[in-house]
Motif scaffolding. Structure first.
Motif, PDB file in Angstrom:
ATOM      1  N   SER A 267      -1.358   5.738   1.843  1.00 14.02           N
ATOM      2  CA  SER A 267      -2.612   4.963   1.810  1.00 14.02           C
ATOM      3  C   SER A 267      -2.804   4.256   3.140  1.00 14.02           C
TER       4      SER A 267
ATOM      5  N   LEU B  57       0.891  -1.161   0.000  1.00 13.94           N
ATOM      6  CA  LEU B  57       0.000   0.000   0.000  1.00 13.94           C
ATOM      7  C   LEU B  57       0.926   1.207   0.000  1.00 13.94           C
ATOM      8  N   ASP B  58       0.538   2.285  -0.673  1.00 12.87           N
ATOM      9  CA  ASP B  58       1.401   3.468  -0.707  1.00 12.87           C
ATOM     10  C   ASP B  58       1.598   4.013   0.707  1.00 12.87           C
TER      11      ASP B  58
ATOM     12  N   HIS C  59       0.399   1.931  -7.853  1.00 17.51           N
ATOM     13  CA  HIS C  59      -0.417   3.153  -7.779  1.00 17.51           C
ATOM     14  C   HIS C  59      -1.653   3.080  -8.694  1.00 17.51           C
ATOM     15  N   GLN C  60      -2.166   1.874  -8.868  1.00 19.14           N
ATOM     16  CA  GLN C  60      -3.204   1.708  -9.891  1.00 19.14           C
ATOM     17  C   GLN C  60      -4.435   2.585  -9.682  1.00 19.14           C
ATOM     18  N   VAL C  61      -4.965   2.584  -8.461  1.00 19.04           N
ATOM     19  CA  VAL C  61      -6.211   3.332  -8.238  1.00 19.04           C
ATOM     20  C   VAL C  61      -5.951   4.828  -8.443  1.00 19.04           C
ATOM     21  N   LYS C  62      -4.842   5.304  -7.914  1.00 16.57           N
ATOM     22  CA  LYS C  62      -4.539   6.736  -8.071  1.00 16.57           C
ATOM     23  C   LYS C  62      -4.390   7.081  -9.550  1.00 16.57           C
TER      24      LYS C  62
ATOM     25  N   LEU D 191      -7.119   7.231   0.430  1.00 17.13           N
ATOM     26  CA  LEU D 191      -7.357   5.874  -0.089  1.00 17.13           C
ATOM     27  C   LEU D 191      -7.251   4.871   1.061  1.00 17.13           C
TER      28      LEU D 191
ATOM     29  N   TYR E  78     -11.316  -0.590  -2.468  1.00 17.20           N
ATOM     30  CA  TYR E  78     -10.783   0.628  -1.847  1.00 17.20           C
ATOM     31  C   TYR E  78     -11.904   1.638  -1.676  1.00 17.20           C
TER      32      TYR E  78
END
Ligand code: URA
Length: 271
Positions: free
Chosen positions: A108, A104-105, A189-192, A205, A135
């Motif tokens: 995040s 997770l970032d 960072h897919q969702v971002k 997130l 998420y």
């Protein structure tokens, strides 16, 4: 019984499977006194003497599965060369060596699974297995229905179009809004990046679900061991996916063996 060397090392709790492969390739592993660099070398834990960096492996430990609610501003790794706090700092009473399953970032939050079950971790992270991850995100502005459809269908990113996602509107918050998004891939960072692509940057997130696991009321910074039911659900997931994979491979190798001989195919079918 013989098993693959990297599996034995990972199963001893010393490292993840990937790290074990790196140590083998780097010549840090000996079997019966000889350096072994070949991945997949089979060893018998009862008979062979395996050493990593000159030290015998510890006896195989029982599997441990932990669920952590990572707060923001904590690295999701066990160590950070930059000296930032890591998830290891949040597991003070845990004596078993467990490894984070995925990342997770830094900024995040939310659900992280940690385990010493290398095969399970590898299966859960493998893109082919499509384990869903959900998420809860706060984004800048409010998405139109068309923008939501774009996310659902797939967004063009620099590493390719994303696979279909599920997106639900949760609530509006003044200028911004909350969404729930479920994806089946795990790109960096897919969702971002998906939300950047529709020009609604992510402000917050939180991962709330990973496969069959949910955060429920675990507070940020807290962890707990999985219940037997949860651990079994993960193992079942791994088994069902690997079984499906194996039967797919069997079917495709059977059909490629059979295609050039149509007469045999029809004989088999009618049998
Ligand atoms: N997607 C992101 O962009 N960041 C995360 O931490 C997890 C998924």
């Amino acid at each position: 019984m013989e098993i693959r060397l990297q599996k034995l090392i990972a199963g001893s709790g010393l490292s993840s499977r990937r790290k074990a492969e790196e140590m083998i390739a780097a010549g840090h592993v000996t079997v019966n006194g000889k350096v072994v660099r070949e991945q997949g070398t089979r060893v018998d834990p009862e008979r062979d003497h395996v050493k990593v960096n000159g030290r015998h492996l510890r006896a195989v430990q029982p599997y441990a599965y932990l669920l952590l609610n990572k707060p923001k501003n904590v690295m999701s790794t066990l160590d950070d060369p930059g000296g930032r706090p890591t998830v290891k700092h949040l597991l003070p009473g845990v004596t078993v060596r467990v490894f984070p399953v995925g990342r997770l970032d830094f900024d995040s939050e939310g659900l992280m699974l940690l385990t010493n079950h290398g095969d399970l971790a590898q299966a859960l992270l493998h893109p082919r297995y499509h384990v869903p991850k959900t998420y809860l995100i706060k984004v800048k502005g409010v998405l139109t229905d068309e923008e939501i459809k774009t996310l659902v269908r797939g967004v063009e990113l620099e590493d390719g179009v994303t696979s279909p996602a599920t997106v639900k509107k949760v609530r509006k918050a003044k200028q911004n809004s909350w969404l729930e998004i479920t994806i089946h891939e795990g790109r960096k960072h897919q969702v971002k990046r998906m939300l950047e692509a529709v020009r609604h940057p992510v402000l917050k997130l939180i991962r709330v679900r990973f496969g069959p696991l949910t955060l429920e009321d675990l507070a940020p910074g807290e962890y707990r061991y999985l219940t037997d039911r949860e651990a079994n659900a993960l193992r079942d997931l791994m088994r069902s996916r690997t079984d499906r994979e194996a039967s797919k491979q069997k079917t495709s190798s059977r059909s490629s063996r059979l295609t050039p001989r149509p007469s045999r195919v029809s004989m088999r079918r009618s049998a």
